[in-house]
Write a protein that holds these residues in place. Structure first.
Motif, PDB file in Angstrom:
ATOM      1  N   UNK A   4       0.840  -1.195   0.000  1.00  0.00           N
ATOM      2  CA  UNK A   4       0.000   0.000   0.000  1.00  0.00           C
ATOM      3  C   UNK A   4       0.877   1.247   0.000  1.00  0.00           C
ATOM      4  N   UNK A   5       0.469   2.217  -0.785  1.00  0.00           N
ATOM      5  CA  UNK A   5       1.205   3.472  -0.872  1.00  0.00           C
ATOM      6  C   UNK A   5       0.203   4.609  -1.013  1.00  0.00           C
ATOM      7  N   UNK A   6       0.471   5.716  -0.352  1.00  0.00           N
ATOM      8  CA  UNK A   6      -0.364   6.912  -0.467  1.00  0.00           C
ATOM      9  C   UNK A   6       0.552   8.100  -0.702  1.00  0.00           C
ATOM     10  N   UNK A   7       0.129   8.985  -1.586  1.00  0.00           N
ATOM     11  CA  UNK A   7       0.921  10.182  -1.876  1.00  0.00           C
ATOM     12  C   UNK A   7      -0.028  11.342  -2.117  1.00  0.00           C
ATOM     13  N   UNK A   8       0.389  12.525  -1.672  1.00  0.00           N
ATOM     14  CA  UNK A   8      -0.384  13.741  -1.911  1.00  0.00           C
ATOM     15  C   UNK A   8       0.420  14.705  -2.754  1.00  0.00           C
ATOM     16  N   UNK A   9      -0.292  15.458  -3.586  1.00  0.00           N
ATOM     17  CA  UNK A   9       0.339  16.486  -4.404  1.00  0.00           C
ATOM     18  C   UNK A   9      -0.688  17.595  -4.621  1.00  0.00           C
ATOM     19  N   UNK A  10      -0.218  18.812  -4.771  1.00  0.00           N
ATOM     20  CA  UNK A  10      -1.102  19.931  -5.074  1.00  0.00           C
ATOM     21  C   UNK A  10      -0.953  20.252  -6.555  1.00  0.00           C
ATOM     22  N   UNK A  11      -2.090  20.350  -7.225  1.00  0.00           N
ATOM     23  CA  UNK A  11      -2.102  20.670  -8.653  1.00  0.00           C
ATOM     24  C   UNK A  11      -2.852  21.979  -8.834  1.00  0.00           C
ATOM     25  N   UNK A  14      -8.503  22.829 -11.324  1.00  0.00           N
ATOM     26  CA  UNK A  14      -9.750  22.454 -10.655  1.00  0.00           C
ATOM     27  C   UNK A  14      -9.882  20.925 -10.637  1.00  0.00           C
ATOM     28  N   UNK A  15     -10.693  20.404  -9.728  1.00  0.00           N
ATOM     29  CA  UNK A  15     -10.937  18.958  -9.729  1.00  0.00           C
ATOM     30  C   UNK A  15     -11.450  18.463 -11.090  1.00  0.00           C
ATOM     31  N   UNK A  16     -12.306  19.263 -11.745  1.00  0.00           N
ATOM     32  CA  UNK A  16     -12.847  18.858 -13.047  1.00  0.00           C
ATOM     33  C   UNK A  16     -11.743  18.689 -14.083  1.00  0.00           C
ATOM     34  N   UNK A  17     -10.794  19.640 -14.102  1.00  0.00           N
ATOM     35  CA  UNK A  17      -9.685  19.549 -15.064  1.00  0.00           C
ATOM     36  C   UNK A  17      -8.845  18.300 -14.801  1.00  0.00           C
ATOM     37  N   UNK A  18      -8.634  17.992 -13.544  1.00  0.00           N
ATOM     38  CA  UNK A  18      -7.821  16.832 -13.177  1.00  0.00           C
ATOM     39  C   UNK A  18      -8.558  15.542 -13.528  1.00  0.00           C
ATOM     40  N   UNK A  74     -15.669  14.359  -6.672  1.00  0.00           N
ATOM     41  CA  UNK A  74     -14.260  14.689  -6.453  1.00  0.00           C
ATOM     42  C   UNK A  74     -13.418  13.451  -6.162  1.00  0.00           C
ATOM     43  N   UNK A  75     -13.831  12.321  -6.737  1.00  0.00           N
ATOM     44  CA  UNK A  75     -13.064  11.099  -6.510  1.00  0.00           C
ATOM     45  C   UNK A  75     -13.258  10.135  -7.673  1.00  0.00           C
ATOM     46  N   UNK A  76     -12.185   9.438  -7.990  1.00  0.00           N
ATOM     47  CA  UNK A  76     -12.268   8.324  -8.933  1.00  0.00           C
ATOM     48  C   UNK A  76     -11.473   7.182  -8.313  1.00  0.00           C
ATOM     49  N   UNK A  77     -12.037   5.990  -8.417  1.00  0.00           N
ATOM     50  CA  UNK A  77     -11.327   4.823  -7.901  1.00  0.00           C
ATOM     51  C   UNK A  77     -11.445   3.699  -8.918  1.00  0.00           C
ATOM     52  N   UNK A  90      -6.267  -2.028  -6.014  1.00  0.00           N
ATOM     53  CA  UNK A  90      -7.272  -1.013  -5.730  1.00  0.00           C
ATOM     54  C   UNK A  90      -6.546   0.320  -5.669  1.00  0.00           C
ATOM     55  N   UNK A  91      -7.162   1.328  -6.261  1.00  0.00           N
ATOM     56  CA  UNK A  91      -6.526   2.636  -6.271  1.00  0.00           C
ATOM     57  C   UNK A  91      -7.596   3.716  -6.312  1.00  0.00           C
ATOM     58  N   UNK A  92      -7.206   4.902  -5.871  1.00  0.00           N
ATOM     59  CA  UNK A  92      -8.140   6.022  -5.943  1.00  0.00           C
ATOM     60  C   UNK A  92      -7.396   7.344  -5.959  1.00  0.00           C
ATOM     61  N   UNK A  93      -8.067   8.323  -6.555  1.00  0.00           N
ATOM     62  CA  UNK A  93      -7.669   9.718  -6.469  1.00  0.00           C
ATOM     63  C   UNK A  93      -8.786  10.429  -5.734  1.00  0.00           C
ATOM     64  N   UNK A  94      -8.445  11.103  -4.638  1.00  0.00           N
ATOM     65  CA  UNK A  94      -9.406  11.944  -3.932  1.00  0.00           C
ATOM     66  C   UNK A  94      -8.951  13.388  -4.119  1.00  0.00           C
ATOM     67  N   UNK A  95      -9.851  14.230  -4.612  1.00  0.00           N
ATOM     68  CA  UNK A  95      -9.516  15.610  -4.958  1.00  0.00           C
ATOM     69  C   UNK A  95     -10.190  16.562  -3.974  1.00  0.00           C
ATOM     70  N   UNK A  96      -9.392  17.400  -3.330  1.00  0.00           N
ATOM     71  CA  UNK A  96      -9.901  18.359  -2.360  1.00  0.00           C
ATOM     72  C   UNK A  96      -9.605  19.765  -2.865  1.00  0.00           C
ATOM     73  N   UNK A  97     -10.648  20.507  -3.292  1.00  0.00           N
ATOM     74  CA  UNK A  97     -10.424  21.869  -3.789  1.00  0.00           C
ATOM     75  C   UNK A  97      -9.844  22.763  -2.693  1.00  0.00           C
ATOM     76  N   UNK A  98      -8.915  23.640  -3.103  1.00  0.00           N
ATOM     77  CA  UNK A  98      -8.290  24.592  -2.187  1.00  0.00           C
ATOM     78  C   UNK A  98      -8.005  25.864  -2.972  1.00  0.00           C
ATOM     79  N   UNK A  99      -9.014  26.728  -3.067  1.00  0.00           N
ATOM     80  CA  UNK A  99      -8.872  27.941  -3.872  1.00  0.00           C
ATOM     81  C   UNK A  99      -8.749  27.570  -5.339  1.00  0.00           C
ATOM     82  N   UNK A 100      -7.673  28.074  -5.992  1.00  0.00           N
ATOM     83  CA  UNK A 100      -7.430  27.752  -7.395  1.00  0.00           C
ATOM     84  C   UNK A 100      -6.686  26.434  -7.559  1.00  0.00           C
ATOM     85  N   UNK A 101      -6.311  25.835  -6.454  1.00  0.00           N
ATOM     86  CA  UNK A 101      -5.555  24.579  -6.480  1.00  0.00           C
ATOM     87  C   UNK A 101      -6.428  23.418  -6.032  1.00  0.00           C
ATOM     88  N   UNK A 102      -5.907  22.214  -6.231  1.00  0.00           N
ATOM     89  CA  UNK A 102      -6.583  21.014  -5.752  1.00  0.00           C
ATOM     90  C   UNK A 102      -5.543  20.107  -5.114  1.00  0.00           C
TER      91      UNK A 102
END
Length: 148
Positions: A4-11, A14-18, A74-77, A90-102
């Motif tokens: 199992x591995x988890x990683x976070x990144x700020x892009x 918007x969540x829609x673009x991602x 705001x999620x795809x798995x 099993x994998x997922x992307x969880x997207x959390x909006x933060x202003x102009x970033x996600x």
């Protein structure tokens, strides 16, 4: 045994673009080196992939697999349906909006069939997670720059 591995990144998108980039599996081979091919077998009413057959190469092992996607606001798995080299994935992307970033949280769990030395498996998982975060970010920003 599953790894199992988890990683976070700020892009800076918007969540829609991602989600649009994640869902565009016709171009995944352009930004994700492990993906050698991807064929969408089934789509939802919005045109997003539900079932995908892909060929992926990691740690020198090529695997043909079929995965099932689940999409929400705001999620795809995805989860593994069939594979020659994995018991489960099993994998997922969880997207959390933060202003102009996600903030994007990528979680991956893989249980390979082939017994690999721990360091080889960890390196393969790290590469997959790097591509799934940094590669995704680079692709999203590349597309945004092209739209400007």
């Amino acid at each position: 045994m599953a790894i199992n591995e988890t990683r976070e990144i700020v892009i800076e998108a918007s969540p829609e673009e991602i989600l649009d980039v994640i869902g565009d599996l016709d171009t995944v081979t352009e930004w994700s080196p492990p993906h050698q091919s991807a064929e969408v077998l089934e789509k939802d009413k919005n045109g997003r992939p539900l079932k995908v057959k892909m060929k992926v190469k990691a740690a020198g092992i090529t695997d043909e697999q079929v995965v099932a996607y689940t999409w929400s606001k705001n999620k795809v798995s995805w989860t593994l349906i069939s594979s020659g080299q994995q018991r489960s994935q099993d994998a997922s992307y969880t997207l959390t909006p933060d202003g102009d970033n996600t903030k994007v949280t990528f979680e991956l769990s893989v249980d390979p069939v082939v017994p690999l030395p721990g360091f080889v498996l960890k390196r393969a998982i790290k590469g997959t997670v790097d591509t799934g975060t940094k590669g995704l970010r680079d692709r999203v920003l590349e597309l945004k720059k092209g739209d400007a």
